[in-house]
Scaffold this active site. Structure first.
Site, mmCIF file in Angstrom:
data_model
loop_
_atom_site.group_PDB
_atom_site.id
_atom_site.type_symbol
_atom_site.label_atom_id
_atom_site.label_comp_id
_atom_site.label_asym_id
_atom_site.label_seq_id
_atom_site.Cartn_x
_atom_site.Cartn_y
_atom_site.Cartn_z
ATOM 1 N N SER A 25 127.447 -67.808 -4.128
ATOM 2 C CA SER A 25 128.492 -67.094 -4.879
ATOM 3 C C SER A 25 129.362 -66.158 -4.059
ATOM 4 O O SER A 25 130.320 -65.591 -4.600
ATOM 5 C CB SER A 25 127.858 -66.305 -6.028
ATOM 6 N N SER A 31 128.921 -62.136 -11.097
ATOM 7 C CA SER A 31 129.011 -63.447 -10.463
ATOM 8 C C SER A 31 129.188 -64.568 -11.482
ATOM 9 O O SER A 31 128.573 -65.634 -11.379
ATOM 10 C CB SER A 31 127.764 -63.702 -9.604
ATOM 11 N N LYS A 35 133.065 -66.575 -4.267
ATOM 12 C CA LYS A 35 133.952 -65.953 -5.255
ATOM 13 C C LYS A 35 134.859 -64.888 -4.641
ATOM 14 O O LYS A 35 135.812 -64.448 -5.294
ATOM 15 C CB LYS A 35 133.121 -65.379 -6.401
#
Length: 355
Positions: free
Chosen positions: A59, A112, A62
Site C-alpha cells: 500500500s 489505506s 498509494k
C-alpha cells in the site's frame, strides 16, 4: 543586459551531494530485505541495503495515487460505484456515496482504503488501467527507473513493483506538496461526505511511527502476504529532512527509528550563497558587489563538504549605469554532472555614469 563575454568559473565548494553509502554491516543493521535512508535536500543516500532490488511494495503504492490526485482537480466530486469496490483495507465506502477527491485522499492515506484508491483512479483516469499509465508516467518524471505500477492500491500483481530507492525518490517528491504533507502528518482526520449529507467520518492513521517517534512527519504503511510489511516515513530535526524506506521488514518501526537517529547524527544544514564583485566601466566605482538572488540551506553529510562544484556565469565587467537588483548572471551547483541548485546573480548596489 547583454553579456560582452561569459566567464565560467568552476570551483570546489562547500558540500557534496552524491550518493554516499554507509557500511551497513559495521555501522547499522536493519531487519528489512531492502532499505534506504535518504537525505531529501541533497539526494545523498546515507544508508542502503539492497536498495535497488525490485520488490512488491503493497500500500505504499498509494503515495503515488495520492500525489496524482492532489495535483488534479481536488474539488471534483466522485460517486462511488460497483466497479470501485475492492478487497482488503477499506474506508468502507458504500455504492452511491459521494465525496470530493481531496476527501478520498484523506481516507485513503489514513486507513489505506483500497476502495478510495479505486475511486480516485477511475474518477481521474477513466479506468484503473489508464490511471496506471498516469502513475508510470509520473514515476518516469520523478526518476523512478526500477518501478512499474499496475494498481492504484498496491494489491499484489507480478508486474507491480518498485525499489526502496525509487520509493525514497517518490516520498521526497510527495513531501514537497503541502497538501500531501499536511494529510500524512495527521494521526487522524475527519472526512466529509457530500452524500449522505452531513456525514462526517473520523479515520485513524495506520502509521504508528507518528506516535512512536516525535520527529516523524509522515508517510505511509503497507502490507500484503507477498510484500510483507512495507513502510515509508519522513522525519525532520533542526531543519534536516530524511526519508526512510523499508521493504519486507517485520521490525520496521524500530528500524526506522534506528536509521533516523543514525542519520541525524551524520547530517547538518549548510547555507550557500555568493558574495562577489564585478568590475565597472564608466563609473567612479571601480567595482560593485554581486550576490545570489536567493540563498539556500541544504542538509548534507557532515564529513562531505568539499567536493561540490559550482559554475558562475557572468560577464567580465559591466557598463554604468547599473541599477541595484539587476540580473547579471547565474550560479549553478553540480555534482557528477547533476544539477543540484541554481540562483540568479544580481547586483547588490547601483552606480552612475562617471561625470
Amino acid at each position: 543586459m547583454l553579456y560582452r563575454k561569459i566567464v565560467c568559473i568552476t570551483a570546489a565548494f562547500l558540500m557534496i551531494f552524491s550518493s554516499v553509502t554507509v557500511n551497513a554491516e559495521s555501522e547499522l543493521k536493519v531487519s528489512a530485505m531492502s532499505a534506504v535512508l535518504y537525505c531529501a535536500d541533497s539526494g545523498q543516500v546515507i544508508y542502503e541495503k539492497n536498495s535497488h532490488e525490485k520488490r512488491a511494495i503493497a500500500s505504499i503504492t498509494k503515495i503515488m495515487t495520492a500525489i496524482i490526485a492532489l495535483e488534479s482537480d481536488c474539488d471534483k466530486k466522485v460517486k462511488f460505484t460497483y466497479d470501485m469496490i475492492a478487497e482488503g483495507s477499506s474506508m468502507y465506502l458504500q455504492v452511491g456515496d459521494v465525496l470530493k477527491i481531496s476527501e478520498l485522499v484523506k481516507g485513503m492515506m489514513m486507513v489505506s482504503g483500497n476502495d478510495a484508491a479505486n475511486a480516485i483512479a477511475i474518477a481521474i483516469g477513466g479506468s484503473k488501467e489508464k490511471f496506471a499509465d498516469m502513475m508510470n508516467a509520473k514515476a518516469n518524471e520523478i526518476g523512478m527507473k526500477d518501478t512499474h505500477f499496475v494498481t492504484p492500491s498496491g494489491l499484489d500483481d507480478e508486474e507491480h513493483y518498485s525499489t526502496a530507492y525509487d520509493m525514497a525518490l517518490l516520498c521526497s517528491y510527495a513531501m514537497k506538496n503541502d497538501d500531501f504533507k499536511n494529510i500524512v502528518s495527521h494521526k487522524s482526520m475527519e472526512v466529509e461526505f457530500e452524500l449522505p449529507e452531513n456525514k462526517v467520518q473520523m479515520y485513524v492513521n495506520h502509521n504508528k511511527l507518528l506516535s512512536l517517534y516525535d520527529k516523524c512527519i509522515g508517510i505511509k504503511t503497507g502490507f500484503t502476504k507477498k510484500a510483507g510489511r512495507t513502510l515509508t516515513s519522513c522525519a525532520e530535526s533542526d531543519g534536516v529532512r530524511l526519508i526512510a524506506v523499508t521493504l519486507n521488514d517485520g521490525n520496521d518501526w524500530n528500524d526506522h527509528i534506528s536509521m533516523y537517529e543514525y542519520g541525524f547524527a551524520m547530517t547538518e544544514k549548510e547555507k550557500f550563497s555568493e558574495n562577489l564583485e564585478i568590475s565597472v566601466v564608466g563609473s567612479k566605482k571601480q567595482s560593485i558587489k554581486v550576490v545570489s538572488e536567493n540563498e539556500a540551506e541544504l542538509s548534507v553529510l557532515k564529513d562531505t563538504k568539499d567536493k561540490i562544484e559550482k559554475k558562475i556565469y557572468m560577464p567580465h565587467f559591466l557598463y554604468a549605469p547599473i541599477e541595484k537588483g539587476e540580473n547579471i548572471g547565474e550560479v549553478i551547483y553540480f555534482l557528477d554532472g547533476r544539477e543540484l541548485y541554481r540562483s540568479r546573480l544580481v547586483t547588490a548596489e547601483s552606480c552612475l555614469y562617471k561625470e
